[in-house]
Scaffold this motif. Structure first.
Motif, PDB file in Angstrom:
ATOM      1  N   GLY A  55      35.051  19.825  27.411  1.00  0.00           N
ATOM      2  CA  GLY A  55      36.482  19.766  27.682  1.00  0.00           C
ATOM      3  C   GLY A  55      37.056  18.367  27.732  1.00  0.00           C
ATOM      4  O   GLY A  55      38.238  18.193  28.026  1.00  0.00           O
ATOM      5  N   ASN A  56      36.247  17.359  27.437  1.00  0.00           N
ATOM      6  CA  ASN A  56      36.723  15.983  27.588  1.00  0.00           C
ATOM      7  C   ASN A  56      37.357  15.413  26.333  1.00  0.00           C
ATOM      8  O   ASN A  56      37.879  14.292  26.347  1.00  0.00           O
ATOM      9  N   ARG A  57      37.323  16.154  25.243  1.00  0.00           N
ATOM     10  CA  ARG A  57      37.962  15.702  24.009  1.00  0.00           C
ATOM     11  C   ARG A  57      38.823  16.817  23.471  1.00  0.00           C
ATOM     12  O   ARG A  57      38.418  17.977  23.455  1.00  0.00           O
ATOM     13  N   THR A  58      40.012  16.438  23.024  1.00  0.00           N
ATOM     14  CA  THR A  58      40.907  17.396  22.401  1.00  0.00           C
ATOM     15  C   THR A  58      41.514  16.783  21.149  1.00  0.00           C
ATOM     16  O   THR A  58      41.584  15.557  21.015  1.00  0.00           O
ATOM     17  N   TYR A  59      41.947  17.659  20.274  1.00  0.00           N
ATOM     18  CA  TYR A  59      42.593  17.204  19.026  1.00  0.00           C
ATOM     19  C   TYR A  59      43.580  18.274  18.618  1.00  0.00           C
ATOM     20  O   TYR A  59      43.278  19.467  18.700  1.00  0.00           O
ATOM     21  N   TYR A  60      44.770  17.841  18.160  1.00  0.00           N
ATOM     22  CA  TYR A  60      45.832  18.784  17.827  1.00  0.00           C
ATOM     23  C   TYR A  60      46.378  18.561  16.430  1.00  0.00           C
ATOM     24  O   TYR A  60      46.426  17.429  15.928  1.00  0.00           O
ATOM     25  N   ALA A  61      46.820  19.642  15.838  1.00  0.00           N
ATOM     26  CA  ALA A  61      47.588  19.527  14.613  1.00  0.00           C
ATOM     27  C   ALA A  61      48.913  18.853  14.944  1.00  0.00           C
ATOM     28  O   ALA A  61      49.462  19.028  16.036  1.00  0.00           O
ATOM     29  N   ASP A  62      49.427  18.093  14.002  1.00  0.00           N
ATOM     30  CA  ASP A  62      50.654  17.336  14.253  1.00  0.00           C
ATOM     31  C   ASP A  62      51.808  18.241  14.673  1.00  0.00           C
ATOM     32  O   ASP A  62      52.638  17.856  15.506  1.00  0.00           O
ATOM     33  N   PHE A  63      51.858  19.439  14.131  1.00  0.00           N
ATOM     34  CA  PHE A  63      53.018  20.290  14.388  1.00  0.00           C
ATOM     35  C   PHE A  63      53.014  20.902  15.787  1.00  0.00           C
ATOM     36  O   PHE A  63      53.982  21.548  16.177  1.00  0.00           O
ATOM     37  N   VAL A  64      51.953  20.704  16.582  1.00  0.00           N
ATOM     38  CA  VAL A  64      51.946  21.216  17.951  1.00  0.00           C
ATOM     39  C   VAL A  64      51.778  20.117  18.993  1.00  0.00           C
ATOM     40  O   VAL A  64      51.838  20.391  20.195  1.00  0.00           O
ATOM     41  N   LYS A  65      51.590  18.892  18.546  1.00  0.00           N
ATOM     42  CA  LYS A  65      51.401  17.797  19.499  1.00  0.00           C
ATOM     43  C   LYS A  65      52.590  17.699  20.449  1.00  0.00           C
ATOM     44  O   LYS A  65      53.739  17.750  20.025  1.00  0.00           O
ATOM     45  N   GLY A  66      52.287  17.570  21.735  1.00  0.00           N
ATOM     46  CA  GLY A  66      53.329  17.464  22.739  1.00  0.00           C
ATOM     47  C   GLY A  66      53.877  18.795  23.202  1.00  0.00           C
ATOM     48  O   GLY A  66      54.631  18.849  24.177  1.00  0.00           O
ATOM     49  N   ARG A  67      53.521  19.875  22.526  1.00  0.00           N
ATOM     50  CA  ARG A  67      54.011  21.212  22.912  1.00  0.00           C
ATOM     51  C   ARG A  67      52.878  22.123  23.378  1.00  0.00           C
ATOM     52  O   ARG A  67      53.071  22.925  24.280  1.00  0.00           O
TER      53      ARG A  67
END
Length: 121
Positions: A55-67
């Motif tokens: 759980g210490n690393r995460t990665y998001y698609a640009d279209f959901v970052k911040g949401r």
């Protein structure tokens, strides 16, 4: 192989929020990085977010970052996707799968049934 069951989808207005859950069977859950994917009608399945095994690393698609926020509880064999500020274009069936964290590629060829998210404008 781990069996995956997604839940928590539903119908929500634009700007609303939902929390998806993915419950996994098997004792090896905590050794896998996990990811969320989605598939909208007529489109290919696409990556949404992934989280490392601890759980210490995460990665998001640009279209959901911040949401959207991905998290996991290894004691409960569950991974979550908190979705805020939802948009109509987020409408899709959402799936989880084990992933290779660095590449994002999914590991299990057998997918769960997914959970439908519908965002109305």
């Amino acid at each position: 192989q781990v069996r995956l069951v997604e839940s928590g989808g539903g119908l929500v207005q634009a700007g609303g929020c939902l929390r998806l859950s993915c419950a996994a069977s098997g004792r090896s859950f905590s050794t896998y990085a996990m990811g969320w994917f989605r598939q909208a009608p007529g489109k290919e399945r696409e990556f949404v977010a992934r989280i490392g095994s601890s759980g210490n690393r995460t990665y998001y698609a640009d279209f959901v970052k911040g949401r959207f926020t991905i998290s996991r509880d290894n004691a409960k064999n569950t991974v979550y996707l908190q979705m805020n500020s939802l948009k109509p274009e987020d409408t899709a069936v959402y799936y989880c799968n084990a992933v290779h964290f660095l590449t994002g590629s999914f590991l299990f060829t057998s997918w769960g049934q997914g959970t439908q998210v519908t965002v109305s404008s």
